[in-house]
Scaffold this motif. Structure first.
Motif, short mmCIF file in Angstrom:
data_model
loop_
_atom_site.label_atom_id
_atom_site.label_comp_id
_atom_site.label_asym_id
_atom_site.label_seq_id
_atom_site.Cartn_x
_atom_site.Cartn_y
_atom_site.Cartn_z
N PRO A 130 -0.89 66.40 -7.21
CA PRO A 130 -1.32 65.16 -6.83
C PRO A 130 -0.40 64.38 -6.45
O PRO A 130 0.63 63.96 -7.19
N ALA A 131 -0.55 63.66 -5.10
CA ALA A 131 0.35 62.99 -4.45
C ALA A 131 -0.06 61.45 -4.45
O ALA A 131 -0.88 61.09 -3.86
N TYR A 132 0.90 60.84 -5.04
CA TYR A 132 0.56 59.27 -5.01
C TYR A 132 1.69 58.56 -4.09
O TYR A 132 2.95 58.76 -4.34
N PRO A 133 1.32 57.76 -3.31
CA PRO A 133 2.03 57.00 -2.49
C PRO A 133 3.00 56.08 -3.22
O PRO A 133 2.39 55.37 -4.27
N ALA A 151 2.96 59.20 4.32
CA ALA A 151 3.58 60.31 3.65
C ALA A 151 3.01 61.16 2.75
O ALA A 151 3.21 62.40 2.68
N ALA A 152 2.39 60.72 1.79
CA ALA A 152 1.58 61.24 0.67
C ALA A 152 0.48 62.13 1.27
O ALA A 152 0.38 63.26 0.71
N ALA A 153 -0.09 61.74 2.38
CA ALA A 153 -1.09 62.62 2.93
C ALA A 153 -0.35 63.79 3.41
O ALA A 153 -0.73 65.00 3.57
N ARG A 154 0.88 63.67 4.15
CA ARG A 154 1.73 64.84 4.58
C ARG A 154 1.95 65.78 3.63
O ARG A 154 2.04 66.79 3.71
N TYR A 155 2.49 65.05 2.41
CA TYR A 155 2.83 66.12 1.29
C TYR A 155 1.70 67.05 0.88
O TYR A 155 1.78 67.92 0.83
N HIS A 156 0.35 66.23 0.88
CA HIS A 156 -0.59 66.78 0.41
C HIS A 156 -1.09 68.11 1.40
O HIS A 156 -1.43 69.24 0.91
N ALA A 157 -0.87 67.86 2.76
CA ALA A 157 -1.03 68.70 3.69
C ALA A 157 -0.25 70.02 3.43
O ALA A 157 -0.45 71.21 3.62
N THR A 159 -10.78 66.13 -8.59
CA THR A 159 -11.67 65.34 -7.57
C THR A 159 -11.74 65.29 -5.93
O THR A 159 -12.24 65.39 -5.34
N GLN A 160 -10.11 65.22 -6.09
CA GLN A 160 -9.80 65.12 -4.42
C GLN A 160 -10.18 66.34 -3.62
O GLN A 160 -10.82 66.35 -2.67
N ILE A 161 -9.98 67.66 -4.35
CA ILE A 161 -10.16 68.79 -3.53
C ILE A 161 -11.61 69.09 -3.62
O ILE A 161 -12.24 69.32 -2.57
C1 BGC Z 1 -4.86 59.31 -2.37
C2 BGC Z 1 -5.40 59.85 -0.92
C3 BGC Z 1 -4.12 60.68 -0.18
C4 BGC Z 1 -3.65 61.86 -1.19
C5 BGC Z 1 -2.61 62.58 -0.83
C6 BGC Z 1 -4.48 60.82 -3.10
O1 BGC Z 1 -3.80 60.20 -4.44
O2 BGC Z 1 -5.79 58.99 -3.01
O3 BGC Z 1 -5.67 58.72 -0.07
O4 BGC Z 1 -4.73 61.01 0.90
O5 BGC Z 1 -3.26 61.08 -2.45
O6 BGC Z 1 -2.27 63.51 -1.56
#
Ligand code: BGC
Ligand code: BGC
Length: 510
Positions: free
Chosen positions: A264-267, A277-283, A398-400
């Motif tokens: 999980p990536a937290y800004p 940037a956290a969203a790019r990491y997640h992607a 929960t995010q996935i």
């Molecule tokens: C945040 C999301 C974000 C995601 C990126 C989550 O912890 O809640 O807003 O897109 O991290 O990995």
């Protein structure tokens, strides 16, 4: 920061906590990130939940050139001086190729319901293409029979990093032809084993082996070229989907999912730039291959358009990529704090150990994703150097669930590296209390995600037994069972006995 610095800084954090510097009030005397006792007490798992463990062929099998097996890139790598800590190889590993009946008996004794293992491609096709080596197939057929006989579900990972060396010699994963060769290999497995295996995951951690192998060179084949990584990633995404189709064509019972590595990536800062940037990491690191399968496209991992040309993307590839998974499997070990690096000119040289793998590459970060990801050290660190942060599994699951419309999920791996060994004052047992605490807290957070609606049906502890830990050789131990590599003696650790009770009762206090 190297591991020693990580340790020093986490001790400093622990010190502040003891002095009352923690702002969490009631948790003032607890370890940062620790889960309250009430939550552990209340944790519940669904009826029929599949408690399991995971291993990988190269890490446990040994028998590296028996019964017609070809050379893999890991054989070549470990036989090259200076690549692996201590000069250790997987030539013998846990000798599970011969000792699997004993290991499955141990798993049965620990009330296991799922065993995630991988098949070695060069045992099946020694040079990566052509007709199968029946001795290799027979071995896995016996392994599957023994698994079922122990009342355990066989979960097959088709590829856990041991590419036939002959295919690396033809260009490796950046060579798009490998997608077709791989789909043939997967089809062979489904044809011969698909009457008994119903749960398939094409690739273990596709981002990691493409990035580590081709982008930064810490794993075989040891190339450090970002364009090669992008090409390899595209071939692997094509291979994943082509394999899904060839598996289903060969076995009507087959379900296909995944075994992705995710953090999980937290800004870092509460800013638009760091959130992006956290969203790019997640992607890039978490859902790149998942998006490709589910929607036939790559997610927004890059600043601007994906570098399609560099990847070797051809028109029509969208259609090949789209092959929706039946369920989604992923690992959780630790988390990342991510910040924007669009303005950064230079990046520090990274270190690559354990699963702490996506710090900046030594040659500088790539020009496309422009984020900086670090592992925080607020929580305690395992002896393998990863931060323990139980809450991360809740956030990730929960995010996935949210992003993919509540799919069926499996946790394909989670675990921790601690070196506890048999201790005579414990009658030769292995008192590894830290591993028990790791799983207890993490599983409480998993139960909380399930209570909040996530459809998680299985959890696999990494690992059933200590094994060959890639470039770290035998210097890290992740097993629930201790292995003495001198005589292959197995000793169930206290964590293994505990996990056995959890698997029987589905209650974390057992
Ligand atoms: C945040 C999301 C974000 C995601 C990126 C989550 O912890 O809640 O807003 O897109 O991290 O990995
Ligand atoms: C890999 C395993 C490895 C474990 C511990 C996982 O991400 O799939 O092969 O042993 O991490 O480092």
């Amino acid at each position: 920061m190297n591991r020693r610095q990580f340790c020093a800084s986490s001790l400093a954090v622990a010190g502040r906590t003891l002095l009352g510097g923690d702002t969490h009030g009631a948790r003032a005397h607890q370890v940062p990130g620790a889960v309250p006792a009430t939550e552990i007490h209340e944790a519940r798992f669904p009826e029929g939940f599949l408690w399991g463990t995971a291993t990988a062929a190269y890490q446990v099998e040994g028998a590296w050139k028996e019964e017609g097996k070809g050379e893999s890139i890991w054989d070549r790598f470990t036989h090259t001086v200076g690549k692996v800590k201590g000069g250790t190889t997987g030539d013998v590993a846990c000798d599970q190729y011969h000792l699997y009946p004993q290991d499955l008996t141990l798993a049965q004794r620990l009330h296991q319901k799922s065993y995630r293992f991988s098949i070695s491609w060069p045992r099946i096709q020694p040079s990566g293409t052509g007709p199968p080596n029946m001795k290799g197939l027979d071995h896995y057929s016996r392994l599957v029979d023994a698994t079922l006989k122990a009342g355990i579900r066989p979960f097959c990972t088709i590829y856990h990093w041991d590419l036939p060396q002959a295919l690396e010699d033809r260009g490796g994963w950046p060579n798009r032809d490998l997608a077709g060769y791989y789909a043939d290999y997967a089809g062979i497995l489904a044809k011969h084993l698909g009457d008994r295996i119903t749960v398939w995951a094409p690739f273990n951690m596709p981002w990691s082996f493409t990035y580590m192998g081709y982008g930064v060179g810490a794993f075989p084949p040891g190339r450090a070229n970002y364009a090669d990584f992008l090409k390899a990633a595209h071939t692997v995404a094509l291979a994943q989907s082509q394999a899904l189709r060839s598996i289903k064509a060969a076995s009507s019972k087959a379900t296909v999912g995944s075994a992705y590595g995710m953090c999980p990536a937290y800004p870092k800062a509460d800013s638009e730039a760091d959130r992006a940037a956290a969203a790019r990491y997640h992607a890039m690191n978490n859902v790149f291959f998942l998006e490709a399968a589910m929607h036939g496209r790559y997610p927004n991992a890059f600043v601007g358009e994906p570098p399609y040309e560099v990847m070797g993307f051809k028109s029509g590839d969208e259609k090949i990529l789209e092959a929706p998974l039946d369920w989604i499997g992923f690992h959780y070990y630790t988390r990342r704090i991510v910040s924007d690096a669009r303005e950064a000119r230079t990046f520090g040289g990274g270190s690559f150990g354990g699963t702490e793998i996506e710090a900046d590459s030594a040659g500088g970060r790539d020009p496309y994703t422009r984020f900086r990801a670090v592992m925080p050290t607020e929580g305690p660190l395992t002896e393998s150097g990863l931060e323990v942060w139980p809450r991360g599994i809740y956030d990730l699951v929960t995010q996935i669930s949210r992003e993919y419309n509540h799919p069926i999920l499996e946790i394909t791996e989670s675990g921790c590296g601690y070196l506890d060994a048999p201790y005579d004052k414990a009658n030769g047992g292995v008192p590894d209390a830290r591993r028990i605490e790791f799983f207890r807290q993490e599983l409480a957070e998993l139960a909380r995600a399930i209570a909040d609606g996530a459809r998680v049906r299985a959890f696999h502890a990494w690992s059933l037994l200590d094994n060959f830990e890639w470039a770290n050789g035998h210097s890290e131990r992740y097993g629930l069972i201790y292995v003495d590599y001198r005589d292959q003696k197995r000793t169930i650790k206290d964590s293994g006995l505990w996990y056995g009770r959890i698997s029987a009762s589905s209650r974390l206090e057992a």
